[in-house]
Structure formats: structure tokens, C-alpha cells
Design a protein around this motif. Structure first.
Motif, PDB file in Angstrom:
ATOM      1  N   THR A 193       0.690  -1.417   0.204  1.00  0.00           N
ATOM      2  CA  THR A 193       0.647   0.109   0.025  1.00  0.00           C
ATOM      3  C   THR A 193       0.554   1.675  -0.128  1.00  0.00           C
ATOM      4  O   THR A 193       1.646   1.419   0.262  1.00  0.00           O
ATOM      5  N   PRO A 194       0.243   1.876  -0.392  1.00  0.00           N
ATOM      6  CA  PRO A 194       1.638   3.835  -0.833  1.00  0.00           C
ATOM      7  C   PRO A 194       1.540   4.038  -0.083  1.00  0.00           C
ATOM      8  O   PRO A 194       2.198   5.159  -0.149  1.00  0.00           O
ATOM      9  N   GLU A 195       0.951   4.263   0.797  1.00  0.00           N
ATOM     10  CA  GLU A 195       1.009   5.128   2.693  1.00  0.00           C
ATOM     11  C   GLU A 195       2.511   4.519   3.409  1.00  0.00           C
ATOM     12  O   GLU A 195       2.873   3.412   3.074  1.00  0.00           O
ATOM     13  N   GLY A 196       2.701   5.813   4.051  1.00  0.00           N
ATOM     14  CA  GLY A 196       4.072   5.554   4.458  1.00  0.00           C
ATOM     15  C   GLY A 196       5.332   5.598   3.993  1.00  0.00           C
ATOM     16  O   GLY A 196       5.434   6.150   3.149  1.00  0.00           O
ATOM     17  N   ALA A 197       6.160   4.438   4.763  1.00  0.00           N
ATOM     18  CA  ALA A 197       7.466   4.717   4.022  1.00  0.00           C
ATOM     19  C   ALA A 197       7.529   3.106   2.825  1.00  0.00           C
ATOM     20  O   ALA A 197       6.594   2.877   2.158  1.00  0.00           O
ATOM     21  N   ARG A 198       8.967   3.473   1.852  1.00  0.00           N
ATOM     22  CA  ARG A 198       8.844   2.287   1.083  1.00  0.00           C
ATOM     23  C   ARG A 198       8.822   1.731   1.299  1.00  0.00           C
ATOM     24  O   ARG A 198       9.369   1.227   1.958  1.00  0.00           O
ATOM     25  N   ASP A 199       7.721   0.428   0.126  1.00  0.00           N
ATOM     26  CA  ASP A 199       8.189  -1.138   0.699  1.00  0.00           C
ATOM     27  C   ASP A 199       9.006  -1.731  -0.177  1.00  0.00           C
ATOM     28  O   ASP A 199       9.653  -0.676  -0.765  1.00  0.00           O
TER      29      ASP A 199
ATOM     30  N   ASP B 269       3.156  19.852  -1.462  1.00  0.00           N
ATOM     31  CA  ASP B 269       2.873  19.725  -3.041  1.00  0.00           C
ATOM     32  C   ASP B 269       1.840  18.896  -4.022  1.00  0.00           C
ATOM     33  O   ASP B 269       1.573  18.791  -5.128  1.00  0.00           O
ATOM     34  N   GLU B 270       1.450  18.156  -3.119  1.00  0.00           N
ATOM     35  CA  GLU B 270       0.693  17.679  -3.613  1.00  0.00           C
ATOM     36  C   GLU B 270      -0.761  17.695  -3.497  1.00  0.00           C
ATOM     37  O   GLU B 270      -1.881  17.248  -4.127  1.00  0.00           O
ATOM     38  N   ASN B 271      -0.618  18.823  -2.667  1.00  0.00           N
ATOM     39  CA  ASN B 271      -2.345  19.633  -2.651  1.00  0.00           C
ATOM     40  C   ASN B 271      -3.306  18.973  -2.176  1.00  0.00           C
ATOM     41  O   ASN B 271      -4.378  19.100  -2.503  1.00  0.00           O
ATOM     42  N   ARG B 272      -2.998  18.625  -0.573  1.00  0.00           N
ATOM     43  CA  ARG B 272      -4.343  17.418  -0.340  1.00  0.00           C
ATOM     44  C   ARG B 272      -3.055  17.027   1.108  1.00  0.00           C
ATOM     45  O   ARG B 272      -2.480  17.428   1.203  1.00  0.00           O
ATOM     46  N   TRP B 273      -4.295  16.259   2.160  1.00  0.00           N
ATOM     47  CA  TRP B 273      -3.334  16.482   3.523  1.00  0.00           C
ATOM     48  C   TRP B 273      -2.845  15.287   3.908  1.00  0.00           C
ATOM     49  O   TRP B 273      -3.175  14.149   2.994  1.00  0.00           O
ATOM     50  N   ASP B 274      -1.674  14.665   4.369  1.00  0.00           N
ATOM     51  CA  ASP B 274      -1.348  13.413   4.403  1.00  0.00           C
ATOM     52  C   ASP B 274      -1.773  13.310   6.118  1.00  0.00           C
ATOM     53  O   ASP B 274      -2.115  13.888   7.073  1.00  0.00           O
ATOM     54  N   ALA B 275      -1.581  11.460   6.747  1.00  0.00           N
ATOM     55  CA  ALA B 275      -1.351  11.194   8.075  1.00  0.00           C
ATOM     56  C   ALA B 275      -0.514  11.348   8.318  1.00  0.00           C
ATOM     57  O   ALA B 275       0.621  11.194   8.186  1.00  0.00           O
TER      58      ALA B 275
END
Length: 586
Positions: free
Chosen positions: A172-178, A442-448
RNA sequence: GGACCCGUGGUGUAGCGGUUAACAUGUGGCCCUGUCAAGGCCAAGAUCGCGGGUUCAAAUCCCGUCGGGUCCGCCA
């Protein structure tokens, strides 16, 4: 059996017994007709005496060198009165060899086993199996074992179940790099190694396993630090029908008892103090402050709203801060020493550092910026910072995050230079009320800030629509002596709230469905309120062992570039393997 | 992606423009019956991470590169 006893257990009471020992030659003292060999295993060291009156046995000692593996049969004797060695646990006795065998000779080792320290760490990593023979690493491995054993026993007694979760999971793309693992069976598809078993443990809660834990290996493909390795171990935990306070209370009990059991010489302050994220950042410039010493940051912004000094004025006009640190007794720093501090701040992305030094004799203030201030401003700064003669004042003006980074670094540097941190104090604390979301321009959104399953404070729910930045998370970090040693949260267990958060995070309906559909669906089948935490075992053991990197408490760690110098991983693979995995290199 | 530090016999250090590249420890040999970092004598062992440049001359200065570390970014 190769041995009747270990090299650490023989005492006066064994005198007269015929024993067999096996171990490594730790040191050898050759007096010609009489040779002493210190035989070592992980239990200790026993002195073996080889006398030329039995020539064949004596010959074995003569040819032996450091790290030869010997088997020795002999008689346990009390040492002569003058020859007792109080340094050794077995120092009252010795074994007179009656027969001996070289089980395996050894080349001259690239590391001294008997003498530690100083060598290039790359050499220790390449020959880790030799490094692990040494006392420091053995002590750390034993401590690590005891810590994990204690955690398992404690949680078992509390009714927790240890449940294993898969290592090959969905990316899943959230958080750190997999870290990714290609699938042979599904061309073009990949598994990911878990950054943590986050979703799986939440699904275990849905399944009704209301107290779960796991000593879980986690993988993150990010750049390394002294306290960060590509794979590391967490005590992963989750509980149902709990609130933040329940998790905090349990963890405090766990760590208080753990420390008393495994490091009784260290002190723990109880109950663990709590501070909010906002307070931690304001007072220490860090969300994981070392509370063993003061050296707090002092906000000067309000004193300088009308200053003519461009550096301060500019920072404040752009919504930044001016904050300082009072370093006692460093007012005699030379220009060179101060330039080094400035260089250090610049090296960490800071714009610079303003300084003022108050001579110990009460003379005129030396400073890098005094001339540029309006009358009275320096006096106001000195008063606000309660500076005494002989003090050094370090001031940073920038946006809030840069001020925090720079002053946090300086604070830790001077705590070390001035020896402010008690090495035998374990100052745990909780940092609470993290923001739930962080605006990503940069992404124009909120991050968790934590992860997308973190529950907001119930009373902040209305702010989700009006002012998302103000929404506080039900998240908590366990902090110990300047390190984050655990993070957790109460999770969202309702589909509607989870969906709302996904929207704020800019995750579309379709993406949410394809990435997290299993979670959303699970929430529709009776998900209990739940929450958990994941203490980082490597960092905790590191701190209990008085080490400064987690490599010292891991048997086979990797380098900063994520390489294993012993096995030379990662390495290239056969063309055939790649073909099976449907992979073409470019 | 970026900043800084380190790289000399097996190991740890010294040397920082011209030295037979020094010292300790380990290694090999000889001597020695009570040491515990045993001791004594003798010997071998590095061309200074790698490549290029500056210079009459480079371990020493410069550039690049590789490896290790600390930190920023990244990451809970």
C-alpha cells in the motif's frame, strides 16, 4: 557429549572432580614447561594448566593459538594461595589437563576477541561471527533475549495471544517505501514486506482476538540512521474495547517491571510524564525530547516584533520564529568554536545562527548581531533568557520547523558536551495529541501524520470539515531519553469515519476500494473499538545496553547503504531467476 | 538528493611535501615451572582504499571514485 561442564561454572566445590571442557583459546601464557590457557565459552573463562610432565598434553597447548577450539579433560584443583584471580568468576580454581584435543585450529583473526574496541566497524560487520564472540556483543544478545522473554511472559500473563502474521503481504502506498517481492505465479505483480503488521492486527481485532501481540519483524526501504535499519523488530500489540488511557497504563506497567527486572541498576521515573506535541515542540524543538536535562528553548519572537535586524525581522514577517538556547558556562567560546556551531546549523539546512557571549567577569557582551539591534533589545533578550555572566546564547530565526531542527540539534550537542544526561536514568515520557493531518502543498492534499487508520479525538470531529489542521489524533508516542521507542493510536473502527479520512487524504473512492477495500468491508461486519501500540525493541534494548546505535544490539545488522558486509547482500541474481520472475533490468 | 568525518603491516595508531614509512599488539623462532594484557631475545610483515593530476619529489597537496560512519531530507 563434548563437555561435562561449561567454562563458567566450576567453583571450589568442584575441586577433585574429573571434568571435560570444550571452548576457545581466549589467551595463552607460555612459560615453557608450564603453559596456562584461558579457555572460553559463552558462559565464562576457566584457566587450564598444561604441565610438561605430560609431554603429549603439553604439546597440544604449545601448538595452540588464540581461538583454537580445544577439548580438555582434567582435574579441578584449588589454585595455589597466591594465584587466586578475583577478576574471574572461576578464579579460585583451575583445571590441570590430563588429556587434550585440538577440535579445530584457527587462523589469526582479523579482530581480537579478547580485546575490544577501536577497529573499523566495517571489519566487525564483515566478520560478524567473530565480533559476536566478544563480550560486548554477547552481553547485548543476552540482554535482548531477556527483554523479549520478559515481554512475552508479561503479556501472556495479561491474557494476550501471540499470533504470527504473513511476511508476504499487499503493498500500500501509504507511509514508508515498501520492500517488494516479485511474484513468479502472477507476472508483473508484487508482494510487499510489512512496514508493520498494522492492517492485519486490526483485522485480528475484527476477528475477536481482543488482546494480540507479536514480536514482529518490520521492513522499511528508507535511508538509515544510527537508530534505523531496513529491518527491525517491534513488539506489535493491539487490544479491543480500550481507550488511550488503557494502552498507556498497560505499557507503563510493562516497562516499569521490565526495567526493574533486566536493568536493576537504572532508575525509572514514575508515572511517565506526559506532554502534548505542541508543548514538546515549543519547549524542546522535538517530538521526542530527552527530558533528563533542562536546556529548554526560549521563545523571543514577541520581544523582536519591531527589530531592525533583518534576519530576525524577515523570519518573523514570514510567520517564523526567533528562539534561543542558553548554554551555561560557554561564554568563553572562541570564534572558531562558534563558527563550527554555525556550520553545523547550516549543514542541517538551517539559515544560520546568531550568538551572544557574556564574559564571566561581567564585561561587555560579545555578539554576532548586537550592533544590528535596536536599543534595549539585547537587554530584553538577556533578561528573557535569564542569562548569567559566562553564558553563551544561541539564537535561531527561521520558519518554526527549521528553528526546531536546529535548536534540537544544538540542545543535544551541548547536553553531551556538558555531560547533562544521567546515563543511569531512564526518563520515559508520553507525547500526546499529535495533529491528525499535515498539509502537503506539493500534492495539494492532507497527509496522515501517523497512519490513515488513526482515530481523531471525538470532540475534534467537527473540525474535520472546518479546520483539519487543528484536529488532534488519539495517538501517543512513548519516548525514552530522546528516542521514540514506541508509537500507537486508537484506530478508526467505523466505515463512515474512515471514508471521511480517506477523502481528506486525497484517496479516491476507487483507490480506497482497491487499496483498503478489505478494511472498509471488515468494518461493516462488527468491528470493535480498538487501539494499540508498537514499541521498538531494537531501540529499547540499545538504551538499556547503553549503546548508541541499534547495530550493537542486532546480531547481523546492515550498513548505512543497507548492505550486509558478511554475505554481500544484496547481490546480482542469475538471468534465469529474473526470467522466471518476468523481470527485465534496465 | 545534500552536508560533514574517517580509510597507513593481520589489528590499532604515528607520520601530513624529500624518513631505510615509526610504535604497539598480533604472527614465526629461541629462552623461561605460577602466570592471568606473563616476561626476555631475535625475525618476518604495509608503498599508505582505488584512479588521475600538481611537483624535480606525494602516504602527505588537488580532483574524482569506492567503502564505513554521523546528520539533514526521507522515515514513526
Amino acid at each position: 557429549m563434548y563437555r561435562s561442564h561449561t567454562c563458567g561454572e566450576l567453583r571450589q566445590e568442584h575441586v577433585g572432580q574429573e571434568v571435560t571442557l570444550a571452548g576457545w583459546v581466549h589467551r595463552r601464557r607460555d612459560h615453557g614447561p608450564l603453559i596456562f590457557v584461558d579457555l572460553r565459552d559463552r558462559y565464562g573463562i576457566t584457566q587450564v594448566v598444561f604441565d610438561s610432565q605430560s609431554p603429549e598434553v603439553h604439546a597440544i597447548a604449545e601448538e595452540s593459538r588464540s581461538e583454537f577450539v580445544l577439548q580438555v579433560r582434567g582435574l579441578v584443583r584449588s589454585r595455589p594461595p597466591e594465584a587466586h584471580n578475583p577478576e574471574l568468576a572461576t578464579g579460585d580454581i583451575e583445571v590441570t589437563a590430563t588429556s587434550a584435543t585440538v577440535l579445530n585450529p584457527a587462523r589469526t583473526t582479523p579482530l581480537y576477541i579478547a580485546k575490544e574496541g577501536g577497529e573499523d566497524e566495517a571489519l566487525r560487520l564483515k566478520y560478524r561471527y567473530l565480533d559476536l564472540r566478544r563480550e560486548r556483543m554477547q552481553r547485548n544478545m543476552i540482554l535482548r533475549h531477556r527483554v523479549i522473554k520478559f515481554m512475552r511472559d508479561f503479556l501472556d500473563a495479561e491474557g494476550f495471544l501471540e499470533i504470527e502474521t504473513p511476511i508476504l503481504i499487499k503493498s500500500t502506498p501509504e507511509g514508508a517505501r515498501d520492500y517488494l517481492v516479485p511474484s513468479r505465479v502472477h507476472p508483473g505483480s508484487f508482494y510487499a514486506l510489512p512496514q508493520s503488521p498494522q492492517q492485519l492486527k486490526q483485522l485480528l481485532m475484527v476477528a475477536g482476538y481482543d488482546k494480540y501481540f507479536q514480536v514482529a519483524r518490520c521492513f522499511r526501504d528508507e535511508d538509515q540512521r544510527a537508530d534505523r535499519q531496513p529491518e527491525f523488530t517491534q513488539l506489535d500489540m493491539e487490544m479491543s474495547f480500550v481507550e488511550q488511557e488503557d494502552v498507556i497504563t498497560l505499557i507503563e506497567r510493562l516497562f516499569i517491571q521490565l526495567c526493574a527486572a533486566v536493568v536493576p541498576h537504572k532508575r525509572v521515573l514514575t508515572p511517565f510524564p506526559r506532554l502534548s506535541y505542541v508543548e514538546a515542540m515549543e519547549r524542546y524543538g522535538s517530538d521526542k525530547p530527552d527530558l533528563r536535562y533542562g536546556l529548554e528553548l526560549i521563545n523571543l519572537s514577541d520581544l523582536l516584533t519591531a527589530t531592525p535586524f533583518n534576519v530576525f525581522k524577515g523570519a518573523l514577517e514570514q510567520g517564523g520564529q526567533v528562539k534561543g538556547l542558553r548554554i551555561p558556562g560557554c561564554g568563553n567560546y572562541t570564534r572558531k568554536q562558534l563558527d563550527e556551531l554555525i556550520e553545523m546549523v547550516r549543514g542541517s539546512g538551517g539559515k544560520g545562527l546568531a550568538w551572544a557571549a557574556l564574559p564571566a567577569d561581567g564585561g561587555d557582551v560579545r555578539s554576532s548581531f548586537g550592533k544590528l539591534l535596536a536599543p534595549g533589545e539585547m537587554a530584553a533578550i538577556i533578561e528573557r533568557m535569564q542569562a548569567q555572566p559566562g553564558d553563551l546564547l544561541l539564537i535561531v530565526a527561521d520558519k518554526a520547523s527549521s528553528v526546531a531542527t536546529a535548536l534540537d540539534k544544538l540542545r543535544r550537542l551541548f547536553a553531551e558536551r556538558l555531560n547533562l544526561a544521567d546515563p543511569d536514568l531512564l526518563h520515559f515520557s508520553w507525547v500526546l495529541d499529535f495533529p491528525l493531518l499535515d498539509w502537503n502543498p506539493d500534492e495539494n492534499r492532507w497527509d496522515a501524520v501517523h497512519h490513515p487508520f488513526t482515530a481523531p479525538h471525538a470532540e475534534d470531529l467537527p473540525l474535520l470539515a472546518s479546520n483539519p489542521a487543528k484536529v488532534r489524533a488519539q495517538a501517543y508516542d512513548l519516548v525514552l531519553n530522546g528516542y521514540e521507542v514506541g508509537g500507537g493510536s486508537i484506530r478508526i473502527h467505523r466505515r463512515d469515519v474512515q471514508q471521511r479520512i480517506f477523502e481528506l487524504l486525497g484517496i479516491s473512492e476507487e483507490t480506497a476500494q482497491s487499496q483498503f477495500g478489505h478494511m472498509l468491508e471488515a468494518f461493516e461486519y462488527g468491528a470493535p473499538p480498538h487501539g494499540g501500540i508498537a514499541p521498538g525493541i531494537d531501540r529499547i534494548v540499545m538504551l538499556l545496553a547503553d549503546e548508541s546505535t541499534i547495530r550493537e544490539v542486532m546480531a547481523f545488522p546492515k550498513t548505512q547503504q543497507a548492505a550486509d558486509l558478511m554475505t554481500n547482500a544484496p547481490s546480482e541474481v542469475d538471468e534465469r531467476q529474473l526470467k522466471e520472475l518476468h523481470i527485465t533490468l534496465r
